[in-house]
Design an enzyme around this catalytic site. Structure first.
Site, mmCIF file in Angstrom:
data_model
loop_
_atom_site.group_PDB
_atom_site.id
_atom_site.type_symbol
_atom_site.label_atom_id
_atom_site.label_comp_id
_atom_site.label_asym_id
_atom_site.label_seq_id
_atom_site.Cartn_x
_atom_site.Cartn_y
_atom_site.Cartn_z
ATOM 1 C CE1 TYR A 1 -6.140 35.061 -18.661
ATOM 2 C CE2 TYR A 1 -4.302 34.149 -19.907
ATOM 3 C CZ TYR A 1 -5.626 34.494 -19.825
ATOM 4 O OH TYR A 1 -6.452 34.262 -20.896
ATOM 5 C CG ASP B 1 -10.824 26.139 -21.110
ATOM 6 O OD1 ASP B 1 -10.198 26.410 -20.064
ATOM 7 O OD2 ASP B 1 -11.029 26.971 -22.009
#
Lengths: 400, 400
Positions: free
Chosen positions: A212, A187
């Protein structure tokens, strides 16, 4: 060489604000507004349904994926955007498990972001095939790989710890996991856009991330997934949506996975969010990632030095050695929540993570030495005058 | 009573275009542009990370869900938006299967939209628990429920067939499925905003749908999911993301599902897409659904009558009886693809679905009798003069 004094002007930042929370939500690229308005007015408004082809909406998840690919060391055609990071974690893990039948352990760590562990938990419960999730302390992961050995199906880690900023040794852990025959999922939520990543060089099997945070794609911007080319055509997608089909518009009754990374697409992609992300990536396309890393280290070191010199009550929670850190600095303080509220009240925005961590993201595209110095000065003043002790800073909001 | 001549002005439609493809992608609401710009400039740009609370982004999936709820007969607090429809289908089906352990059959029909069947296929393959998917012809579903009996786990149907527009008898099928102890999932992709739906009155267990067709939420707008209140607290989410957690910002290591419909949330919601959807729902809030249905039926009947009177080579593929149809009309024609290309070239936009269906969506918010008459006249002319026979109309694009 990237000129970071120039990139700052490419973002909209409120007057007087020192924004050290770009590791939660990056700021608005100036160009994003016009790009999104054009997407609304000239594409959706004028082209209507034909926008899927004529405006390139359908091809956009791959195009944006390739641009993110450059930042994470992934070859073109191996990364695609879509969905949320939670969904992409599930997709990667479900895919990886089917490639390692019979193996029972999913190894993560106690510093992983909760949603990664939650998604794994939900998948394991649904499958009901006897998998178990182990979450040792981050520094014990290497040893645990060896002790689990050939029962290890998947190693699933967030490269940079969202609380401490501690960074795993990606290449070494992949090597250890591959040695026992396991697959590895990274991740990159706090890696992509934070420093150069080299998923291909490190031989990662899967990588996922959000756009984001450091990438500045906007609130709710889509996630991305990368699959190593050697695996991409072997993966059987659990989330087998029509846009991952070999011929989505043939409307075949049976699913037949598309070639390579295409099969990691699921449903209709978020066109407006992709337009904003495109504007953000226009900036990233120009960034030299090694220069970014050097500047990020310099900003972090300056901040650590300044805070340690002036705030004796704060304890560094991040690794002291730059190579062991991502692009954030965290300190521990018993009244951390209140201290962060006091900082925010004075327009220095970082965030708090329970139980006692105050966290500051350093993002060279729009943060410079002046911001660091202002943050240090404000924090020292708050600590020296015990401003954190004011009652109004002790009321908890739902999101901090 | 809704004034449909007034609602037309609330949408941006290109000059001279008759848009009968709002059942694929609804047009741009005039107010969407300002709403999205405000979301970018005043919220993301100014509030940055605090937008999650201060601009209400975090609460938005529930607020929008409630507004969609009114259109589908769902009580407040039982519908939430997020993800794509493919993901919501998977989520509903995975949840339903865990509530019916031991039962092996998922019953759908051959007219269901492929991605629903693909997602089911992927789930079944992952679970590897011996489930099978049956897809009889739409009109045989009722009988099949009875013959499968107590091995039926889930009935999963799209209420309106995307090709023919045929509408299932929702209440009767739910009753039959419940009688054998099965759960029912309705895909309302071609129902929500097309006519009044009453999921609560019909006793549906789960309903899902998209918001970019009749609801006009924009390309890639988020999907929605409704769970019957009697089930919502019993469902164990397979897609157990952090925003469905009981306390997302406590960062607990273990997943604990949130109350009711909250647990159907997964990851970070798409804020820009939600802003556009909000502008679209501002219009829907004012619409009387019974009046909408009456007008939709009138438009469809007018179109059928006009086409049948002037185009003898076209065969009605939709049910002739209005009560059996959604809000679209389809005709079969051997050279349907080319005929639709010829129509589009003359600014009458519908779409084509293999092998031979031309499809027209009737959406009273912005389509009136004049549009219907223009479409009929253009189609008759194309048929009478064999314009579909021109070679340029026979080249296939990826999306039609």
């Amino acid at each position: 060489m990237t000129d970071f004094s120039a990139t700052k002007r490419l973002f909209t930042l409120p007057d007087g604000v020192t924004y050290l929370d770009g590791n939660s939500l990056g700021p608005l690229p100036v160009a994003a507004r016009d790009r999104v308005v054009s997407c609304l007015r000239d594409e959706w408004g004028e082209l209507l349904i034909t926008g899927w082809n004529k405006a390139g909406w359908m091809a956009q998840p791959r195009a944006l994926g390739d641009r993110i690919g450059r930042l994470i060391g992934a070859a073109p055609g191996t990364t695609v955007v879509g969905d949320t990071l939670s969904i992409k974690v599930y997709q990667a893990l479900a895919s990886a498990l089917t490639l390692r039948p019979g193996r029972r352990v999913i190894l993560s760590d106690s510093g992983n972001f909760p949603t990664d562990l939650y998604m794994a938990e939900g998948l394991v419960r649904s499958l009901d095939q006897g998998h178990r999730i182990e979450t040792p302390a981050p520094e014990d992961v290497g040893d645990r790989i060896t002790s689990i050995g050939d029962d290890l199906a998947v190693l699933m880690l967030t490269e940079v710890d969202y609380r401490t900023g501690r960074r795993h040794d990606m290449a070494a852990l992949i090597k250890a996991a591959h040695k026992v025959g396991a697959l590895v999922i990274w991740d990159l939520a706090h890696s992509a856009g934070a420093f150069p990543v080299d998923v291909a060089g490190a031989d990662a099997d899967f990588a996922v991330g959000c756009t984001y945070k450091y990438l500045n794609g906007g609130p709710g911007a889509p996630a991305f997934i990368h699959v190593a080319p050697r695996l991409a055509d072997r993966v059987q997608p659990a989330l087998s949506g029509w846009l991952g089909h070999d011929a989505p518009f043939a409307f075949d009754p049976d699913y037949r996975p598309g070639p390579g990374i295409e099969r990691m697409r699921v449903g209709t992609p978020p066109v407006l969010q992709m337009a904003a992300l495109e504007a953000a990536l226009d900036i990233w396309d120009q960034v030299d990632m090694d220069a970014l890393r050097a500047q990020s280290v310099a900003l972090c070191e300056r901040f650590i030095e300044g805070v340690e010199a002036s705030c004796p009550d704060l304890t560094l929670a991040s690794p002291r050695e730059a190579a062991m850190r991502g692009s954030q600095v965290s300190f521990r303080f018993e009244h951390g929540y209140a201290a962060m509220q006091a900082l925010i009240a004075r327009s220095v925005i970082g965030d708090f993570r329970a139980p006692d961590i105050i966290r500051f993201g350093f993002t060279p595209l729009y943060i410079d030495n002046g911001d660091v110095d202002r943050a240090v000065a404000t924090l020292s003043d708050i600590m020296a005058t015990r401003q954190w002790d004011r009652p109004e800073y002790h009321t908890r909001a739902a999101v901090t």
